[in-house]
Enzyme design. Structure first.
Site, PDB file in Angstrom:
ATOM      1  N   MET A   1      -3.766  -6.958  -7.128  1.00 26.54           N
ATOM      2  CA  MET A   1      -3.158  -8.036  -7.897  1.00 26.54           C
ATOM      3  C   MET A   1      -4.158  -8.871  -8.700  1.00 26.54           C
ATOM      4  SD  MET A   1      -0.047  -7.459  -7.443  1.00 26.54           S
ATOM      5  CE  MET A   1       0.761  -8.920  -8.109  1.00 26.54           C
TER       6      MET A   1
ATOM      7  N   GLY B   1       0.782  -1.240   0.000  1.00 24.13           N
ATOM      8  CA  GLY B   1       0.000   0.000   0.000  1.00 24.13           C
ATOM      9  C   GLY B   1       0.810   1.284   0.000  1.00 24.13           C
ATOM     10  N   SER B   2       2.062   1.240  -0.481  1.00 26.12           N
ATOM     11  CA  SER B   2       2.847   2.489  -0.442  1.00 26.12           C
ATOM     12  C   SER B   2       2.323   3.514  -1.457  1.00 26.12           C
ATOM     13  CB  SER B   2       4.340   2.217  -0.655  1.00 26.12           C
ATOM     14  OG  SER B   2       4.605   1.814  -1.973  1.00 26.12           O
TER      15      SER B   2
ATOM     16  N   ASP C   1      -2.644  -4.401 -18.410  1.00 29.89           N
ATOM     17  CA  ASP C   1      -1.724  -3.250 -18.402  1.00 29.89           C
ATOM     18  C   ASP C   1      -1.653  -2.560 -19.762  1.00 29.89           C
ATOM     19  OD1 ASP C   1      -1.057  -3.765 -15.694  1.00 29.89           O
ATOM     20  OD2 ASP C   1       0.465  -5.215 -16.287  1.00 29.89           O
TER      21      ASP C   1
ATOM     22  N   LEU D   1      -9.472  -6.863 -13.508  1.00 30.57           N
ATOM     23  CA  LEU D   1     -10.865  -6.503 -13.275  1.00 30.57           C
ATOM     24  C   LEU D   1     -11.759  -7.150 -14.347  1.00 30.57           C
ATOM     25  CD1 LEU D   1     -10.603  -2.701 -12.424  1.00 30.57           C
ATOM     26  CD2 LEU D   1     -10.347  -4.682 -10.908  1.00 30.57           C
TER      27      LEU D   1
ATOM     28  N   ASP E   1      -8.327  -0.761 -18.983  1.00 30.80           N
ATOM     29  CA  ASP E   1      -9.375  -1.321 -19.851  1.00 30.80           C
ATOM     30  C   ASP E   1      -9.320  -2.843 -19.717  1.00 30.80           C
ATOM     31  OD1 ASP E   1      -7.242  -2.130 -21.382  1.00 30.80           O
ATOM     32  OD2 ASP E   1      -7.611  -0.729 -23.031  1.00 30.80           O
ATOM     33  N   GLU E   2      -9.898  -3.549 -20.687  1.00 28.88           N
ATOM     34  CA  GLU E   2     -10.015  -5.001 -20.553  1.00 28.88           C
ATOM     35  C   GLU E   2      -8.690  -5.723 -20.782  1.00 28.88           C
ATOM     36  OE1 GLU E   2     -12.115  -3.014 -22.081  1.00 28.88           O
ATOM     37  OE2 GLU E   2     -14.105  -3.433 -21.239  1.00 28.88           O
TER      38      GLU E   2
ATOM     39  N   HIS F   1       2.018   0.995 -12.914  1.00 30.98           N
ATOM     40  CA  HIS F   1       2.757  -0.223 -13.266  1.00 30.98           C
ATOM     41  C   HIS F   1       4.258   0.115 -13.303  1.00 30.98           C
ATOM     42  CE1 HIS F   1       3.355  -4.171 -15.042  1.00 30.98           C
ATOM     43  NE2 HIS F   1       4.220  -3.586 -15.862  1.00 30.98           N
TER      44      HIS F   1
END
Ligand code: GRF
Length: 202
Positions: free
Chosen positions: A99, A21-22, A154, A102, A150-151, A118
């Site tokens: 990680m 979470g940095s 990256d 979606l 998007d789908e 990224h």
């Protein structure tokens, strides 16, 4: 939807994490210090109950929620996350070390309003272990990228990038650390730019 973000209520940011979470901390601190102007932290959601970032969010007074996958299909897991984001009136979703890919349903629900960071100069080295991929390929420069999600893995439109030179003596750890320092500067700048240029608040 208004095109004048300054004229609408603060854009509410929801952050998804899976670990340290940095980058979430970098964004939350930038919101607090108004380096990301006219924004508020709405919620931090983790798919992992033991994510170290959860405690860091709580320390900063940010509401947190754990939504585990628990063997469910991705779309079902994502439906619960989207419902939680909507219940907090989230306008902009920032992935920060989240990680999981979606689902198309999640992306459709927040199309153009999901950002990711990224640790490479995309489109080079998408996916896992981007810093190791850069070293294995012997490139002399790498860096970090903030992009719309998007789908694709990256593969969404690039918003901002920052370069980092690679030294002969670099290890995955040393390169990752130098890239991470740049990530913490780039992500708040990119979020701020997106909020200035895009009508995020419905
Ligand atoms: C960062 O290197 C980010 O670029 C990548 O995952 C890492 C997350 O680190 N997507 P942290 O959890 O933000 O510290």
């Amino acid at each position: 939807m208004s095109s004048d973000l300054a004229a609408v209520p603060r854009a509410r940011i929801g952050i998804l994490i899976s670990g340290r979470g940095s980058n979430m901390v970098a964004l939350a601190d930038a919101v607090r210090e108004e380096r990301i102007p006219n924004a508020a932290m709405a919620i931090v959601i983790s798919d992992k109950p033991d994510a170290a970032g959860l405690a860091k969010a709580k320390e900063r007074g940010i509401e947190t929620l754990v939504i585990e996958r628990r063997g469910r299909k991705r779309a079902e897991h994502d439906r619960e996350i989207v419902a939680a984001l909507r219940s907090k009136d989230v306008d902009l979703v920032c992935l920060a070390g989240y990680m999981r890919m979606l689902s198309p349903e999640f992306i459709a629900a927040y199309r153009g309003r999901i950002l990711n960071i990224h640790p490479s100069l995309l489109p080079a080295f998408p996916g896992l272990e981007a810093q190791r991929q850069a070293l294995d390929h012997g490139v002399k420069t790498s860096g970090c990228t903030v992009h719309f999600v998007d789908e694709t893995l990256d593969g969404g439109p690039v918003i901002a990038q920052r370069t980092v030179l690679i030294c002969e003596t670099d290890t995955v750890e040393s390169l990752s650390a130098r890239i991470l320092t740049e990530e913490h500067k780039l992500y708040p700048e990119a979020v701020s730019a997106v909020l200035r240029q895009v009508a995020i608040k419905a």
